[in-house]
Design a protein around this motif. Structure first.
Motif, PDB file in Angstrom:
ATOM      1  N   SER A  21     -12.014  29.405 -10.793  1.00 49.43           N
ATOM      2  CA  SER A  21     -13.287  29.984 -10.369  1.00 49.43           C
ATOM      3  C   SER A  21     -14.394  29.414 -11.245  1.00 49.43           C
ATOM      4  O   SER A  21     -14.168  29.013 -12.383  1.00 49.43           O
ATOM      5  CB  SER A  21     -13.262  31.510 -10.468  1.00 49.43           C
ATOM      6  OG  SER A  21     -13.062  31.927 -11.808  1.00 49.43           O
ATOM      7  N   GLY A  22     -15.590  29.380 -10.699  1.00 51.82           N
ATOM      8  CA  GLY A  22     -16.730  28.830 -11.418  1.00 51.82           C
ATOM      9  C   GLY A  22     -17.551  27.965 -10.483  1.00 51.82           C
ATOM     10  O   GLY A  22     -17.566  28.183  -9.268  1.00 51.82           O
ATOM     11  N   SER A  23     -18.230  26.965 -11.035  1.00 52.04           N
ATOM     12  CA  SER A  23     -19.011  26.067 -10.191  1.00 52.04           C
ATOM     13  C   SER A  23     -18.070  25.266  -9.301  1.00 52.04           C
ATOM     14  O   SER A  23     -16.897  25.075  -9.616  1.00 52.04           O
ATOM     15  CB  SER A  23     -19.841  25.116 -11.055  1.00 52.04           C
ATOM     16  OG  SER A  23     -18.999  24.191 -11.725  1.00 52.04           O
ATOM     17  N   LEU A  24     -18.589  24.797  -8.169  1.00 50.61           N
ATOM     18  CA  LEU A  24     -17.773  24.001  -7.260  1.00 50.61           C
ATOM     19  C   LEU A  24     -17.263  22.744  -7.964  1.00 50.61           C
ATOM     20  O   LEU A  24     -16.118  22.323  -7.751  1.00 50.61           O
ATOM     21  CB  LEU A  24     -18.591  23.626  -6.022  1.00 50.61           C
ATOM     22  CG  LEU A  24     -17.873  22.810  -4.950  1.00 50.61           C
ATOM     23  CD1 LEU A  24     -16.597  23.504  -4.490  1.00 50.61           C
ATOM     24  CD2 LEU A  24     -18.797  22.548  -3.768  1.00 50.61           C
ATOM     25  N   HIS A  25     -18.103  22.155  -8.804  1.00 53.38           N
ATOM     26  CA  HIS A  25     -17.705  20.985  -9.596  1.00 53.38           C
ATOM     27  C   HIS A  25     -16.503  21.312 -10.470  1.00 53.38           C
ATOM     28  O   HIS A  25     -15.513  20.576 -10.508  1.00 53.38           O
ATOM     29  CB  HIS A  25     -18.894  20.535 -10.448  1.00 53.38           C
ATOM     30  CG  HIS A  25     -18.585  19.415 -11.389  1.00 53.38           C
ATOM     31  ND1 HIS A  25     -18.013  19.607 -12.631  1.00 53.38           N
ATOM     32  CD2 HIS A  25     -18.774  18.081 -11.266  1.00 53.38           C
ATOM     33  CE1 HIS A  25     -17.867  18.446 -13.233  1.00 53.38           C
ATOM     34  NE2 HIS A  25     -18.321  17.508 -12.432  1.00 53.38           N
TER      35      HIS A  25
END
Length: 203
Positions: A21-25
């Motif tokens: 989970s987190g930024s798409l990057h």
């Protein structure tokens, strides 16, 4: 990598378990490096703001994946754009705009009798209405995001339909009751998505 990619937050599920989970990057890089092609084929990634599924092409190397993501999501939600004109030094303008309001005599009489007069009362009424509409909009967006995710990943779960009904009925306790025995990662993500779906009296 564009800065707006870093602000596009999402969560990746492999089955009923959160794997990143987190930024798409960050999510794309993490799962590409950690999972084999078979698992990547079963991976589901969801936008944390809308609950909608995000399709990512994981073919090739990690750099290839990230390059395609950058091309696919040119303007991502959360991009900060500053369109405000440069502020001049000095006393700020109040921004009051005059306009015509047509009311019946009884409306004018009531407005004039209020503390501050008609103009102050009208501004207060408009602000209150805007807040009410904004609150309803947040509830609706949270409901829709929760619905998108539940339909995609929990459509065949026990008491899915019952939980969905309580989501739209606004009954937080019964909603939580129906999802209580679901897989922990899915249950917790649903609670996060639905955090604004219930009014204070039911939360």
């Amino acid at each position: 990598m564009r800065n707006d990619l870093m602000r596009f937050f999402c969560t990746a599920f492999l089955g009923v378990r959160v794997v990143a989970s987190g930024s798409l990057h960050h999510v794309a890089s993490t799962v590409k490096d950690a999972l084999d092609d078979k698992d990547l084929g079963q991976l589901l990634i969801f936008d944390d703001s809308t609950g909608k599924q995000i399709d990512v092409d994981f073919r090739g190397k990690t750099d290839d994946v990230l390059q395609r993501i950058g091309e696919q999501f040119g303007d991502l939600p959360g991009t900060e754009v500053n369109d405000e004109p440069t502020r001049r030094v000095g006393r700020p303008k109040l921004g009051v705009v005059s306009g015509e309001v047509t009311l019946l005599p009884r409306h004018w009489e009531w407005l004039k009798s209020q503390p501050g007069g008609a103009s102050v009362t009208l501004r207060k009424l408009v602000d209150e209405a805007r807040r009410a509409v904004g609150e309803q909009s947040k509830i609706r967006e949270s409901q829709e995001a929760t619905h998108h995710f539940m339909t995609a990943i929990a459509g065949n779960f026990h008491q899915y339909e019952e939980a969905l009904r309580e989501l739209y009925a606004g009954d937080l306790n019964r909603f939580y009751h129906f999802i209580d025995d679901w897989a922990p990662d899915i249950r917790n993500y649903i609670k996060s998505l639905s955090a604004k779906a219930f009014t204070e009296g039911n939360s």
